[in-house]
Design a protein around this motif. Structure first.
Motif, mmCIF file in Angstrom:
data_model
loop_
_atom_site.group_PDB
_atom_site.id
_atom_site.type_symbol
_atom_site.label_atom_id
_atom_site.label_comp_id
_atom_site.label_asym_id
_atom_site.label_seq_id
_atom_site.Cartn_x
_atom_site.Cartn_y
_atom_site.Cartn_z
ATOM 1 N N THR A 21 0.832 -1.209 0.000
ATOM 2 C CA THR A 21 0.000 0.000 0.000
ATOM 3 C C THR A 21 0.861 1.251 0.000
ATOM 4 O OG1 THR A 21 -1.785 -1.156 1.163
ATOM 5 C CG2 THR A 21 -1.799 1.249 1.249
ATOM 6 N N MET A 22 1.949 1.245 0.759
ATOM 7 C CA MET A 22 2.829 2.405 0.775
ATOM 8 C C MET A 22 3.520 2.612 -0.577
ATOM 9 S SD MET A 22 2.570 4.010 3.614
ATOM 10 C CE MET A 22 0.894 3.545 4.087
ATOM 11 N N GLU A 23 3.805 1.524 -1.272
ATOM 12 C CA GLU A 23 4.353 1.638 -2.629
ATOM 13 C C GLU A 23 3.326 2.276 -3.566
ATOM 14 O OE1 GLU A 23 5.585 -2.245 -3.798
ATOM 15 O OE2 GLU A 23 7.207 -2.350 -2.297
ATOM 16 N N TRP A 24 2.063 1.908 -3.384
ATOM 17 C CA TRP A 24 0.992 2.543 -4.169
ATOM 18 C C TRP A 24 0.971 4.043 -3.919
ATOM 19 C CZ3 TRP A 24 -3.163 5.662 -3.374
ATOM 20 C CH2 TRP A 24 -4.099 5.776 -4.411
ATOM 21 N N TRP A 25 1.106 4.435 -2.657
ATOM 22 C CA TRP A 25 1.100 5.857 -2.329
ATOM 23 C C TRP A 25 2.298 6.568 -2.954
ATOM 24 C CZ3 TRP A 25 -2.755 8.713 -0.994
ATOM 25 C CH2 TRP A 25 -3.827 8.170 -0.281
ATOM 26 N N ASP A 26 3.440 5.926 -2.995
ATOM 27 C CA ASP A 26 4.606 6.535 -3.649
ATOM 28 C C ASP A 26 4.299 6.859 -5.109
ATOM 29 O OD1 ASP A 26 6.280 6.491 -1.417
ATOM 30 O OD2 ASP A 26 7.035 4.484 -1.857
ATOM 31 N N LYS A 27 3.677 5.911 -5.816
ATOM 32 C CA LYS A 27 3.319 6.136 -7.216
ATOM 33 C C LYS A 27 2.257 7.226 -7.335
ATOM 34 C CE LYS A 27 4.340 1.384 -8.642
ATOM 35 N NZ LYS A 27 3.765 0.115 -9.160
ATOM 36 N N CYS A 28 1.304 7.203 -6.429
ATOM 37 C CA CYS A 28 0.235 8.214 -6.429
ATOM 38 C C CYS A 28 0.817 9.616 -6.242
ATOM 39 C CB CYS A 28 -0.756 7.887 -5.316
ATOM 40 S SG CYS A 28 -2.083 9.089 -5.107
ATOM 41 N N ILE A 29 1.721 9.751 -5.300
ATOM 42 C CA ILE A 29 2.344 11.052 -5.023
ATOM 43 C C ILE A 29 3.107 11.548 -6.242
ATOM 44 C CG2 ILE A 29 4.146 12.185 -3.666
ATOM 45 C CD1 ILE A 29 3.226 10.304 -1.317
ATOM 46 N N TYR A 59 -6.947 3.805 11.578
ATOM 47 C CA TYR A 59 -7.068 4.676 10.408
ATOM 48 C C TYR A 59 -6.320 5.988 10.627
ATOM 49 C CZ TYR A 59 -9.904 2.821 6.620
ATOM 50 O OH TYR A 59 -10.329 2.123 5.512
ATOM 51 N N VAL A 60 -6.439 6.539 11.822
ATOM 52 C CA VAL A 60 -5.738 7.788 12.135
ATOM 53 C C VAL A 60 -4.228 7.594 12.011
ATOM 54 C CG1 VAL A 60 -5.174 9.344 14.047
ATOM 55 C CG2 VAL A 60 -7.568 8.830 13.528
ATOM 56 N N GLU A 61 -3.728 6.497 12.537
ATOM 57 C CA GLU A 61 -2.292 6.216 12.432
ATOM 58 C C GLU A 61 -1.879 6.052 10.964
ATOM 59 O OE1 GLU A 61 -2.113 2.746 14.854
ATOM 60 O OE2 GLU A 61 -1.992 3.885 16.750
ATOM 61 N N TYR A 62 -2.722 5.401 10.197
ATOM 62 C CA TYR A 62 -2.475 5.210 8.761
ATOM 63 C C TYR A 62 -2.438 6.556 8.042
ATOM 64 C CZ TYR A 62 -3.883 3.872 3.941
ATOM 65 O OH TYR A 62 -3.997 3.717 2.582
ATOM 66 N N PHE A 63 -3.414 7.415 8.316
ATOM 67 C CA PHE A 63 -3.447 8.727 7.664
ATOM 68 C C PHE A 63 -2.239 9.572 8.063
ATOM 69 C CE2 PHE A 63 -8.347 8.509 7.230
ATOM 70 C CZ PHE A 63 -8.229 7.834 6.032
#
Length: 203
Positions: A21-29, A59-63
């Motif tokens: 999921t964090m890799e997805w966020w890297d691509k999204c950013i 969820y808060v920690e994730y955000f």
């Protein structure tokens, strides 16, 4: 047309899916940076965020983690509400208040949807007063075109625009009464003719 923001995101990952999921966020950013966007806004939580305080805490920690990743890349991360965040209580905590109180203001902002706040039974002004500076983006919205329903007190909301921290207002039409371009025109005219709306908030 400048692209300043988008709605996107991923539900809360479990430990096995965290890195993916964090890799997805890297691509999204990187995709947002490529088009010059300043903000990424997640407009949802999964049911885990509403079913238990522990789920909401996760969820808060994730955000906060996503917000930190965005911050490091020079983009701001925010959350967009619907009505459920105001109507759901978890162990005496209103979901929206818990999120505001437990997300890091340096990493997570809030895109308040004025219409869904009112539908959730709250006055947006009360949040602007209690949590100043947290609402970088607004969804300026009515039940239909702006000013049509009579349920939205836009004048009082805009009196607190600076205190809320609003930089940009984004108009969204929930229900069209006209062809879309006509509805957009009516919303534009409503804001342009409202003497309580400033021409620019991005400073």
């Amino acid at each position: 047309m400048d692209i300043i923001s988008s709605h996107t995101g991923q539900p809360l990952p479990d430990s096995a899916d965290w890195d993916k999921t964090m890799e997805w966020w890297d691509k999204c950013i990187q995709a947002h940076k490529a088009v010059g966007a300043e903000y990424i806004v997640q407009p949802f939580m999964g049911e885990k965020g509403y079913n238990s305080l522990e789920g909401l805490k996760r969820y808060v920690e994730y955000f906060n983690a996503v917000g930190e990743k965005c911050q490091e890349a020079g983009i701001q991360f925010g959350y967009h509400n619907h009505d459920q965040e105001f109507t759901t209580q978890l162990e005496g905590n209103t979901v929206y208040d818990y999120m505001l109180q437990n997300t890091d203001p340096e990493k997570v902002f809030f895109q308040i949807d004025l219409y869904w706040a009112v539908e959730g039974g709250v006055d947006p002004v009360s949040y602007f007063e209690e949590y100043p500076g947290r609402f970088t983006l607004w969804h300026v919205k009515d039940e239909a075109e702006l000013g049509e329903s009579g349920m939205m007190d836009f004048e009082s909301y805009f009196q607190y625009a600076d205190q809320s921290g609003m930089q940009y207002q984004i108009v969204e039409i929930e229900k069209y009464n006209f062809e879309p371009i006509k509805s957009v025109e009516k919303c534009y005219d409503f804001l342009m003719n409202a003497d309580y709306v400033k021409a620019d908030y991005s400073n």
